[in-house]
Each structure stands twice: as structure tokens, then as C-alpha cells.
Scaffold this motif. Structure first.
Motif, PDB file in Angstrom:
ATOM      1  N   ASP A 357       6.829   1.263   4.641  1.00 37.75           N
ATOM      2  CA  ASP A 357       5.703   1.712   5.456  1.00 37.75           C
ATOM      3  C   ASP A 357       6.118   2.750   6.506  1.00 37.75           C
ATOM      4  O   ASP A 357       5.270   3.406   7.105  1.00 37.75           O
ATOM      5  CB  ASP A 357       5.014   0.532   6.139  1.00 37.75           C
ATOM      6  N   LEU A 360       5.974   7.885   4.758  1.00 36.62           N
ATOM      7  CA  LEU A 360       4.658   8.185   4.208  1.00 36.62           C
ATOM      8  C   LEU A 360       4.397   9.695   4.270  1.00 36.62           C
ATOM      9  O   LEU A 360       3.436  10.152   4.882  1.00 36.62           O
ATOM     10  CB  LEU A 360       3.592   7.431   5.010  1.00 36.62           C
ATOM     11  N   LEU A 371      -3.785   9.056   1.059  1.00 35.92           N
ATOM     12  CA  LEU A 371      -3.941   8.752   2.486  1.00 35.92           C
ATOM     13  C   LEU A 371      -5.392   8.820   2.936  1.00 35.92           C
ATOM     14  O   LEU A 371      -5.782   8.142   3.886  1.00 35.92           O
ATOM     15  CB  LEU A 371      -3.090   9.696   3.328  1.00 35.92           C
ATOM     16  N   TYR A 376      -5.285   2.881   1.808  1.00 37.74           N
ATOM     17  CA  TYR A 376      -4.595   2.782   3.097  1.00 37.74           C
ATOM     18  C   TYR A 376      -5.592   2.463   4.193  1.00 37.74           C
ATOM     19  O   TYR A 376      -6.764   2.851   4.123  1.00 37.74           O
ATOM     20  CB  TYR A 376      -3.869   4.095   3.428  1.00 37.74           C
ATOM     21  N   THR A 377      -5.130   1.757   5.196  1.00 36.13           N
ATOM     22  CA  THR A 377      -5.944   1.480   6.374  1.00 36.13           C
ATOM     23  C   THR A 377      -5.196   1.963   7.619  1.00 36.13           C
ATOM     24  O   THR A 377      -3.965   2.072   7.618  1.00 36.13           O
ATOM     25  CB  THR A 377      -6.231  -0.023   6.534  1.00 36.13           C
ATOM     26  N   LEU A 384      -0.784   4.473   9.373  1.00 39.78           N
ATOM     27  CA  LEU A 384      -1.458   4.250   8.096  1.00 39.78           C
ATOM     28  C   LEU A 384      -0.586   3.328   7.253  1.00 39.78           C
ATOM     29  O   LEU A 384       0.597   3.603   7.045  1.00 39.78           O
ATOM     30  CB  LEU A 384      -1.670   5.584   7.368  1.00 39.78           C
ATOM     31  N   ARG A 385      -1.185   2.244   6.772  1.00 40.49           N
ATOM     32  CA  ARG A 385      -0.411   1.290   5.965  1.00 40.49           C
ATOM     33  C   ARG A 385      -1.204   0.888   4.732  1.00 40.49           C
ATOM     34  O   ARG A 385      -2.435   0.902   4.723  1.00 40.49           O
ATOM     35  CB  ARG A 385      -0.058   0.052   6.792  1.00 40.49           C
ATOM     36  N   LEU A 386      -0.468   0.536   3.697  1.00 39.51           N
ATOM     37  CA  LEU A 386      -1.092   0.129   2.445  1.00 39.51           C
ATOM     38  C   LEU A 386      -2.038  -1.044   2.655  1.00 39.51           C
ATOM     39  O   LEU A 386      -1.683  -2.026   3.309  1.00 39.51           O
ATOM     40  CB  LEU A 386      -0.014  -0.270   1.425  1.00 39.51           C
ATOM     41  N   ALA A 391       0.772   1.010  -4.011  1.00 35.99           N
ATOM     42  CA  ALA A 391      -0.019   2.243  -4.015  1.00 35.99           C
ATOM     43  C   ALA A 391      -0.231   2.727  -5.442  1.00 35.99           C
ATOM     44  O   ALA A 391       0.709   2.736  -6.251  1.00 35.99           O
ATOM     45  CB  ALA A 391       0.689   3.330  -3.213  1.00 35.99           C
ATOM     46  N   LYS A 419      -8.713   1.350  -4.044  1.00 36.87           N
ATOM     47  CA  LYS A 419      -8.072   0.082  -3.714  1.00 36.87           C
ATOM     48  C   LYS A 419      -7.933  -0.844  -4.915  1.00 36.87           C
ATOM     49  O   LYS A 419      -7.138  -1.782  -4.886  1.00 36.87           O
ATOM     50  CB  LYS A 419      -8.803  -0.608  -2.574  1.00 36.87           C
TER      51      LYS A 419
END
Length: 467
Positions: A357, A360, A371, A376-377, A384-386, A391, A419
Motif C-alpha cells: 500500500d 502506488l 485509482l 480503491y478508497t 488511497l488503499r485497495l 487489484a 471492485k
């Protein structure tokens, strides 16, 4: 023209352009190496793989020690890139990533949130090029209270002449004189931070450490645990690593030099063609270099002072044409160095394996699609994280999606939901409607060579879709 005259011509050109003497001295050092025939290659027989580095997941440190170290840490971002590979002509960090916010907007928010959480001052400094400084500083000006009194928000990367392969003289290109110049690679950061006065300003303000990363890597958020680990290590320098996968075969890796046991960095340009199978083997060299670095600023200043700003990083000799868009234009050498190669300069330098993480980067529109998607959130710390376990793999047809302009034209209503996707491969010219969802493994084929459309509210579910 003799080699001595070629060097003199290059030095004079740099002086007349106002390039710092420190940068001219560094250029002179590498001109001598180039003249002597140096290629910068690192042969496999001279190194051993790095197989058991420290891991952040195993580090134990108190919150007090971690926050104390972060309070003495500065955040530095490499911000000289123009995003030319994606069709941009200004700083790539100005590209919108989420909700209309650019890389720089999100970085500024990361800094602000870390200050609120930890109480650290956390100055932000950009290493800009002469083509990215004005726009980038204007973007940051919208973030009130980001600047810290007495410290600049940026310092400028140097520039140097491109050298004709035939004769090692400065290239001349009257059609566009800017093309006569090139940046010296991001290894120039050491010369630039010293010559600009930014290093002394940080030290005078009481900062001891720096965390350095690329501005297009939104994973490299301020991290107190990492700062605490680095401070406790006593190391002058450290690199963040990640385990390599088949997707990381092009990235540089660390290795151990057999002659003295020193950690070194090897990039693709430093690997012989007949040894690329070693370089790309993710099992042979199991960790890649993220270009997230940690410096002890006092030890960096000492090393730069002792060496007259010439750290002696390994040469990277890049052969190109003076006009990258005109393959018939004269061939030139660009003398470059890599920021991460400084690991071999500092005795006691070390490395640590971090979570994926923290890496990126956005190098193509494939990553940009990810992205911007719901794969990602945006977390509370601004990273920004998975949002999913893994992914999805994205492969967009470069003939139609390579530039940001082309990309945005094909996604006029925003990117599809990813997602639930495993992979999305697009061949040909496809424009996506509103509220498109990708599920599983999807391939869009182009059988007719004509523009194709994915209608509003379409669910693309596992399989091949023909245009």
C-alpha cells in the motif's frame, strides 16, 4: 572539437544558463566517466541477491518514540516530471485523481491530516523542474497553512546539456533550444537540495530526517512507525522495498556487492542485455526498490560537504535523439543518475520491506483507471488503499487510451466500477457510458476497426465482448 573543448563548451553553456557551480562540478565528474567509456553496467557475477531484509511488520516501537521521530521529519516529493508519456505538458502531479483533486491536492491533505493526528510540523518540499515549479506552487497555494515559516515549499532540479554521441559536444537544436537540455535524473536531488540552501534551512529549523518519494505515489503517506524505525536504526540512509511479483519485473532492485558487502541499486539501464533474465526473475531478486527513501539530513550534509557535492553515484548513460519525437535527429547521450543509487555511498545504509500500500505509482492510464475506480478508497489519513483483496489487472489499448486526453474522452461519465473485476482488457476504440460495471475477467474485442460503445448501466460480466 577535442574532448577537452567539448567539456569546456558544456561548462560554459551551463554557466551562461545560470546553473549552479555545484551542478557543473557534478556534470564535469560524469563527463569524465563518459569520456573514459563508462557504461554504468552492473554485472550479475559482481552481486548477490538481497534475500532477508528487515520488515516493517516485525518492527516494535512505542508510539512516543515514533511520534518523536516524525516530529523531526520532513516530507520531500520528486515533482519534476511532466507526464509526457501520458501526453501531458505540465506537472503530472496536477492531474486529477479522485473527486477532482490532483496528486498535489491529496498530498497536501495527507500532510495536514498527519499534522492533526501526531502534532508533527511535517514540512513539505517539492523538487520541481523549471517547467513544473510555477503551476505546482500555484496549486499548493490553495492549501492554507501548508507552508512553514522559514522553509521553502520547493527547490529546483538542475539541468545539463545533452551531448552528441559523435564528439561529446553540447547538442544544438535551433528549432527548439529547450530540447538541447535534459534533467540529470532524480539523483540530482542531492546536488539540488544542497546548492539551493534547502538542506541547510531544514537543519537550521531542527529537522533531522527526511522521507523522500515520487509525487505520483499516493501510497507514501507520512508514517510515524517508519520514522521511528529509521531513527532507532542509526542508519544514514534507508530504502523501502516491496516483494516483487511478475508485474514488477521492470523495476529496479537492491543487491549486495560481493567486493565489499555494500547494498547497491541496479536499474534496467545498468543491466547487460544478455543478463536481463536475472534482472526480471522475481524469485532470484525477490524485492523491488520503491523509490521511497529515508535520509539522516545531518549525515547527508556531511557526505555532500566532504565530497564537494559529488556523491559519485553510478553513471546511467542514456542514448536518445535530441528531439525525442524525431528519430532522424542527432543521437545524444543524457548523463543521469538515480536517487536510490546513493544507498551505496553511505556505509551502514539499510532497507526495509513495507506493505504494497506504500507503492502506488501512476505511470500509465492503466494505473489512472484503477485509482479513479472503486477498487480503491480514500482512507482517513489521505492515502488511497485497495478496497478489494487484489487489484484487477488493467490493459487499455495504447493506440486509443495512452494520453490523458484520449483516456478522458473514452470515459466521459467517469470510470466503470471495478471492485468485482479480476481484469479488464480493451482492444480498439471503446467509449464507456454511465454506471458501467465490470465483473470477473472481461475482454473487449474490436473486430471492425470502428468506434464501439458500452451503453449506460451495462454489466460486463466475465467473457469476451465483440464490437
Amino acid at each position: 572539437m577535442s574532448d577537452a573543448a567539448g567539456l569546456q563548451a558544456a561548462q560554459t553553456k551551463m554557466q551562461e544558463a545560470g546553473v549552479s557551480q555545484a551542478a557543473i562540478d557534478v556534470f564535469t565528474h560524469y563527463y569524465g566517466e563518459l569520456e573514459a567509456g563508462a557504461t554504468g553496467l552492473i554485472l550479475e557475477e559482481t552481486i548477490e541477491p538481497l534475500t532477508d531484509p528487515a520488515k516493517l511488520a516485525d518492527v516494535e516501537i512505542t508510539d512516543e518514540a515514533a511520534n518523536e521521530a516524525l516530529a523531526r521529519t520532513a516530507i520531500i516529493k520528486l515533482n519534476g516530471g511532466l507526464g509526457t508519456s501520458m501526453g501531458m505538458d505540465r506537472a503530472k502531479s496536477l492531474l486529477p485523481v479522485r473527486d477532482g483533486k490532483s496528486f498535489l491536492d491529496l498530498i497536501a491533505e495527507q500532510i495536514t491530516k498527519a499534522r492533526e493526528t501526531t502534532g508533527a510540523r511535517l514540512p513539505l518540499l517539492l523538487m520541481n523542474s523549471f517547467r513544473t515549479s510555477e503551476d505546482s506552487l500555484a496549486e499548493l497555494a490553495e492549501h492554507e497553512d501548508l507552508a512553514i515559516d522559514g522553509l521553502p515549499l520547493d527547490f529546483l532540479q538542475n539541468k545539463e546539456p545533452k551531448l552528441l554521441v559523435d564528439g561529446l559536444t553540447p547538442a544544438e537544436w535551433p528549432q527548439d533550444p529547450e530540447l538541447e537540455w535534459c534533467p540529470p535524473g532524480h539523483g540530482d536531488i542531492y546536488t539540488a537540495i544542497l546548492a539551493s540552501g534547502a538542506l541547510d534551512a531544514l537543519l537550521d529549523a531542527g529537522f533531522r530526517y527526511a522521507c523522500v518519494s515520487n509525487s505520483d505515489n499516493l501510497g507514501a503517506v507520512p508514517n510515524a512507525k517508519l520514522a521511528g524505525w529509521f531513527a532507532a536504526s542509526g542508519a544514514p540512509y534507508a530504502a523501502e522495498l516491496c516483494p516483487r511479483t511478475a508485474m514488477d519485473r521492470k523495476g529496479g532492485h537492491l543487491a549486495i556487492r560481493k567486493s565489499d558487502g555494500q547494498l547497491i541499486l541496479r536499474d534496467t539501464a545498468q543491466t547487460a542485455d544478455d543478463e536481463m533474465h536475472f534482472f526480471t526473475d522475481e524469485f532470484h531478486h525477490p524485492y523491488f526498490h520503491t523509490n521511497n527513501l529515508w535520509w539522516d539530513l545531518e549525515k547527508l550534509k556531511q557526505a555532500l560537504t566532504e565530497r564537494g557535492a559529488v556523491l559519485g553515484l553510478p553513471l546511467i548513460r542514456n542514448k536518445k535523439t535530441v528531439d525525442p519525437t524525431d528519430k532522424e535527429s542527432p543521437e545524444v547521450f543524457q548523463i543521469e543518475t538515480a536517487m536510490g543509487a546513493a544507498i551505496e555511498v553511505f556505509e551502514g545504509a539499510t532497507a526495509i520491506v513495507v506493505g504494497r500500500d506504500r507503492f502506488l505509482p501512476v505511470k500509465t492510464t492503466n494505473e489512472l483507471l484503477l485509482l479513479r475506480s472503486d477498487a480503491y478508497t480514500l482512507d482517513s489519513d489521505g492515502a488511497l488503499r485497495l478496497a478489494v483483496r487484489k487489484a484487477p489487472t488493467i490493459d487499455l489499448d495504447s493506440d486509443h487510451y495512452k494520453t490523458v486526453e484520449d483516456f478522458d474522452r473514452h470515459f466521459p461519465y467517469g470510470v466503470p466500477s471495478l471492485k468485482e473485476a479480476s481484469s479488464l482488457t480493451v482492444y480498439g476504440d471503446w467509449t464507456f457510458g454511465k454506471n458501467v460495471t465490470v465483473v470477473g475477467t472481461v475482454v473487449l474485442e474490436d473486430d471492425n476497426g470502428e468506434p464501439n460503445f458500452v451503453n449506460d448501466n451495462t454489466v460486463l460480466e466475465g467473457g469476451i465482448v465483440e464490437g
